[in-house]
Design a protein around this motif. Structure first.
Motif, PDB file in Angstrom:
ATOM      1  N   ALA A   1      -2.333  -3.354  -6.310  1.00 54.77           N
ATOM      2  CA  ALA A   1      -2.866  -4.658  -6.716  1.00 54.77           C
ATOM      3  C   ALA A   1      -4.186  -4.501  -7.463  1.00 54.77           C
ATOM      4  O   ALA A   1      -4.429  -5.168  -8.474  1.00 54.77           O
ATOM      5  CB  ALA A   1      -3.049  -5.548  -5.496  1.00 54.77           C
ATOM      6  N   ARG A   2      -5.036  -3.599  -6.984  1.00 51.57           N
ATOM      7  CA  ARG A   2      -6.311  -3.363  -7.670  1.00 51.57           C
ATOM      8  C   ARG A   2      -6.075  -2.847  -9.086  1.00 51.57           C
ATOM      9  O   ARG A   2      -6.715  -3.305 -10.043  1.00 51.57           O
ATOM     10  CB  ARG A   2      -7.160  -2.361  -6.895  1.00 51.57           C
ATOM     11  CG  ARG A   2      -7.758  -2.868  -5.608  1.00 51.57           C
ATOM     12  CD  ARG A   2      -8.717  -1.836  -5.018  1.00 51.57           C
ATOM     13  NE  ARG A   2      -9.810  -1.535  -5.933  1.00 51.57           N
ATOM     14  CZ  ARG A   2     -10.711  -0.576  -5.731  1.00 51.57           C
ATOM     15  NH1 ARG A   2     -10.621   0.186  -4.651  1.00 51.57           N
ATOM     16  NH2 ARG A   2     -11.684  -0.375  -6.589  1.00 51.57           N
TER      17      ARG A   2
ATOM     18  N   ARG B   1      -0.635  10.903   4.277  1.00 52.57           N
ATOM     19  CA  ARG B   1      -1.233  12.163   4.738  1.00 52.57           C
ATOM     20  C   ARG B   1      -2.756  12.040   4.790  1.00 52.57           C
ATOM     21  O   ARG B   1      -3.397  12.536   5.718  1.00 52.57           O
ATOM     22  CB  ARG B   1      -0.842  13.310   3.812  1.00 52.57           C
ATOM     23  CG  ARG B   1       0.642  13.622   3.708  1.00 52.57           C
ATOM     24  CD  ARG B   1       1.226  14.189   4.989  1.00 52.57           C
ATOM     25  NE  ARG B   1       1.496  13.165   5.993  1.00 52.57           N
ATOM     26  CZ  ARG B   1       2.508  12.300   5.939  1.00 52.57           C
ATOM     27  NH1 ARG B   1       3.359  12.335   4.936  1.00 52.57           N
ATOM     28  NH2 ARG B   1       2.670  11.411   6.892  1.00 52.57           N
ATOM     29  N   LEU B   2      -3.362  11.383   3.823  1.00 53.63           N
ATOM     30  CA  LEU B   2      -4.819  11.257   3.801  1.00 53.63           C
ATOM     31  C   LEU B   2      -5.340  10.465   4.989  1.00 53.63           C
ATOM     32  O   LEU B   2      -6.391  10.788   5.551  1.00 53.63           O
ATOM     33  CB  LEU B   2      -5.272  10.582   2.497  1.00 53.63           C
ATOM     34  CG  LEU B   2      -5.150  11.391   1.212  1.00 53.63           C
ATOM     35  CD1 LEU B   2      -5.498  10.516   0.011  1.00 53.63           C
ATOM     36  CD2 LEU B   2      -6.058  12.616   1.250  1.00 53.63           C
ATOM     37  N   LEU B   3      -4.609   9.419   5.383  1.00 51.61           N
ATOM     38  CA  LEU B   3      -5.077   8.536   6.456  1.00 51.61           C
ATOM     39  C   LEU B   3      -4.329   8.723   7.764  1.00 51.61           C
ATOM     40  O   LEU B   3      -4.584   8.003   8.731  1.00 51.61           O
ATOM     41  CB  LEU B   3      -4.966   7.075   6.010  1.00 51.61           C
ATOM     42  CG  LEU B   3      -6.126   6.483   5.202  1.00 51.61           C
ATOM     43  CD1 LEU B   3      -7.427   6.546   5.998  1.00 51.61           C
ATOM     44  CD2 LEU B   3      -6.323   7.158   3.869  1.00 51.61           C
ATOM     45  N   GLY B   4      -3.424   9.698   7.827  1.00 51.94           N
ATOM     46  CA  GLY B   4      -2.708   9.962   9.072  1.00 51.94           C
ATOM     47  C   GLY B   4      -1.804   8.834   9.507  1.00 51.94           C
ATOM     48  O   GLY B   4      -1.665   8.566  10.705  1.00 51.94           O
TER      49      GLY B   4
ATOM     50  N   LEU C   1      -0.391   0.504   7.618  1.00 54.28           N
ATOM     51  CA  LEU C   1      -0.966  -0.447   6.670  1.00 54.28           C
ATOM     52  C   LEU C   1      -0.397  -0.232   5.272  1.00 54.28           C
ATOM     53  O   LEU C   1      -0.101   0.904   4.889  1.00 54.28           O
ATOM     54  CB  LEU C   1      -2.488  -0.294   6.645  1.00 54.28           C
ATOM     55  CG  LEU C   1      -3.185  -0.413   8.001  1.00 54.28           C
ATOM     56  CD1 LEU C   1      -4.700  -0.357   7.828  1.00 54.28           C
ATOM     57  CD2 LEU C   1      -2.776  -1.692   8.702  1.00 54.28           C
ATOM     58  N   PRO C   2      -0.267  -1.314   4.490  1.00 52.08           N
ATOM     59  CA  PRO C   2       0.328  -1.222   3.149  1.00 52.08           C
ATOM     60  C   PRO C   2      -0.675  -0.715   2.117  1.00 52.08           C
ATOM     61  O   PRO C   2      -1.032  -1.416   1.157  1.00 52.08           O
ATOM     62  CB  PRO C   2       0.747  -2.665   2.868  1.00 52.08           C
ATOM     63  CG  PRO C   2      -0.278  -3.483   3.585  1.00 52.08           C
ATOM     64  CD  PRO C   2      -0.595  -2.714   4.854  1.00 52.08           C
ATOM     65  N   LEU C   3      -1.131   0.507   2.285  1.00 55.16           N
ATOM     66  CA  LEU C   3      -2.206   1.035   1.452  1.00 55.16           C
ATOM     67  C   LEU C   3      -1.838   1.048  -0.023  1.00 55.16           C
ATOM     68  O   LEU C   3      -2.638   0.660  -0.883  1.00 55.16           O
ATOM     69  CB  LEU C   3      -2.576   2.448   1.916  1.00 55.16           C
ATOM     70  CG  LEU C   3      -2.987   2.601   3.376  1.00 55.16           C
ATOM     71  CD1 LEU C   3      -3.382   4.040   3.663  1.00 55.16           C
ATOM     72  CD2 LEU C   3      -4.113   1.647   3.721  1.00 55.16           C
ATOM     73  N   VAL C   4      -0.647   1.516  -0.335  1.00 60.92           N
ATOM     74  CA  VAL C   4      -0.262   1.632  -1.745  1.00 60.92           C
ATOM     75  C   VAL C   4      -0.139   0.254  -2.384  1.00 60.92           C
ATOM     76  O   VAL C   4      -0.497   0.072  -3.550  1.00 60.92           O
ATOM     77  CB  VAL C   4       1.043   2.441  -1.878  1.00 60.92           C
ATOM     78  CG1 VAL C   4       1.559   2.411  -3.314  1.00 60.92           C
ATOM     79  CG2 VAL C   4       0.807   3.887  -1.450  1.00 60.92           C
TER      80      VAL C   4
ATOM     81  N   THR D   1      -9.382   9.492  -2.396  1.00 62.71           N
ATOM     82  CA  THR D   1      -9.978   9.075  -1.127  1.00 62.71           C
ATOM     83  C   THR D   1     -10.729   7.756  -1.257  1.00 62.71           C
ATOM     84  O   THR D   1     -10.736   6.955  -0.313  1.00 62.71           O
ATOM     85  CB  THR D   1     -10.910  10.158  -0.573  1.00 62.71           C
ATOM     86  OG1 THR D   1     -11.887  10.524  -1.560  1.00 62.71           O
ATOM     87  CG2 THR D   1     -10.117  11.404  -0.182  1.00 62.71           C
ATOM     88  N   ARG D   2     -11.363   7.499  -2.400  1.00 62.87           N
ATOM     89  CA  ARG D   2     -12.058   6.220  -2.576  1.00 62.87           C
ATOM     90  C   ARG D   2     -11.088   5.060  -2.476  1.00 62.87           C
ATOM     91  O   ARG D   2     -11.324   4.072  -1.759  1.00 62.87           O
ATOM     92  CB  ARG D   2     -12.775   6.174  -3.925  1.00 62.87           C
ATOM     93  CG  ARG D   2     -14.119   6.862  -3.960  1.00 62.87           C
ATOM     94  CD  ARG D   2     -14.846   6.603  -5.269  1.00 62.87           C
ATOM     95  NE  ARG D   2     -14.178   7.228  -6.413  1.00 62.87           N
ATOM     96  CZ  ARG D   2     -13.681   6.554  -7.455  1.00 62.87           C
ATOM     97  NH1 ARG D   2     -13.749   5.236  -7.490  1.00 62.87           N
ATOM     98  NH2 ARG D   2     -13.118   7.200  -8.458  1.00 62.87           N
ATOM     99  N   TYR D   3      -9.998   5.146  -3.179  1.00 66.92           N
ATOM    100  CA  TYR D   3      -9.034   4.046  -3.171  1.00 66.92           C
ATOM    101  C   TYR D   3      -8.306   3.941  -1.830  1.00 66.92           C
ATOM    102  O   TYR D   3      -8.100   2.834  -1.314  1.00 66.92           O
ATOM    103  CB  TYR D   3      -8.034   4.209  -4.314  1.00 66.92           C
ATOM    104  CG  TYR D   3      -8.517   3.632  -5.620  1.00 66.92           C
ATOM    105  CD1 TYR D   3      -8.106   2.373  -6.052  1.00 66.92           C
ATOM    106  CD2 TYR D   3      -9.400   4.337  -6.436  1.00 66.92           C
ATOM    107  CE1 TYR D   3      -8.545   1.831  -7.260  1.00 66.92           C
ATOM    108  CE2 TYR D   3      -9.847   3.811  -7.644  1.00 66.92           C
ATOM    109  CZ  TYR D   3      -9.415   2.551  -8.049  1.00 66.92           C
ATOM    110  OH  TYR D   3      -9.867   2.017  -9.240  1.00 66.92           O
ATOM    111  N   ALA D   4      -7.913   5.082  -1.278  1.00 66.82           N
ATOM    112  CA  ALA D   4      -7.175   5.048  -0.011  1.00 66.82           C
ATOM    113  C   ALA D   4      -8.046   4.515   1.121  1.00 66.82           C
ATOM    114  O   ALA D   4      -7.606   3.687   1.927  1.00 66.82           O
ATOM    115  CB  ALA D   4      -6.650   6.439   0.328  1.00 66.82           C
TER     116      ALA D   4
END
Length: 222
Positions: free
Chosen positions: A90-91, A67-70, A82-85, A167-170
């Motif tokens: 990993a971080r 939802r944050l990145l559409g 993209l595999p955001l999660v 939002t910083r991480y995403a």
């Protein structure tokens, strides 16, 4: 490659027109040093396994980041999902944070666990189901409610700092990926090649002009 002035930009399936049609940043990988090339190319391979989030947390985090990145719910074959999660996970698993956290927030790892649980609790209270299984508009409303609180508390945490965490991480995950670089026309690391055409609208030979006119409402809204 250049785009002919006035040519209509290509439109991705069920999406907005491409702003930099024909541009592929990975074509520049031969100009990067070996270490940089290895780091960037690793992001387009198999995403790292989930090691930090539990399955329930992964489901909530995936819906939140989508939802944050559409992002689309599923890979539609265009390679735009993209595999955001996986990148965020990993971080957190490797303790690669920003090197700081708000004094009124837990450490980033614990803050992610706490806020995902709180978001899921809000969904259960308001819609009778978990956040991951809520409808898109319900998920959006729950997320927007957190942002709208500003500096007020949300589940005992400053809402603005929760919003910053998410939002910083995403956004870091999203804009570290070459697919996102293609979307914004970013030509990747300049080292060791550098730039020779410095100035407004002066592009390198391998860069592509924005195909959407500057006065187009679509461009102004993005």
């Amino acid at each position: 490659m250049s785009v002919t002035s006035g040519a209509a930009p290509r439109r991705a399936a069920d999406g907005p027109p491409e702003r930099f049609p024909g541009f592929d940043v990975l074509e520049q990988s031969g100009h990067w040093d070996a270490v940089t090339s290895g780091v960037v190319l690793s992001r387009v391979g198999m995403p790292p396994d989930i090691r930090f989030f539990t399955p329930a947390e992964q489901a909530v985090a995936t819906a939140l980041c989508d939802r944050l990145l559409g992002q689309p719910d599923e890979d539609d074959g265009t390679g735009t999902r993209l595999p955001l999660v996986n990148l965020i996970d990993a971080r957190l698993a490797e303790h690669r944070t920003d090197g700081w956290h708000y004094h009124d927030m837990p450490t980033d790892a614990q803050a992610w666990r706490d806020t995902l649980a709180a978001l899921d609790a809000d969904a259960q209270e308001q819609y009778g189901t978990g956040f991951a299984t809520c409808a898109h508009d319900e998920q959006t409303a729950l997320i927007q409610a957190v942002q709208d609180l500003g500096s007020d508390p949300w589940h005992g945490l400053p809402a603005a700092h929760v919003w910053s965490l998410w939002t910083r991480y995403a956004c870091t995950a999203f804009y570290s990926h070459p697919t996102a670089w293609n979307e914004i026309g970013f030509s990747g690391p300049a080292y060791p090649r550098g730039y020779k055409n410095i100035g407004v609208d002066r592009l390198e030979p391998y860069e592509v002009h924005d195909a959407i006119p500057s006065d187009d409402p679509l461009r102004r809204s993005r």
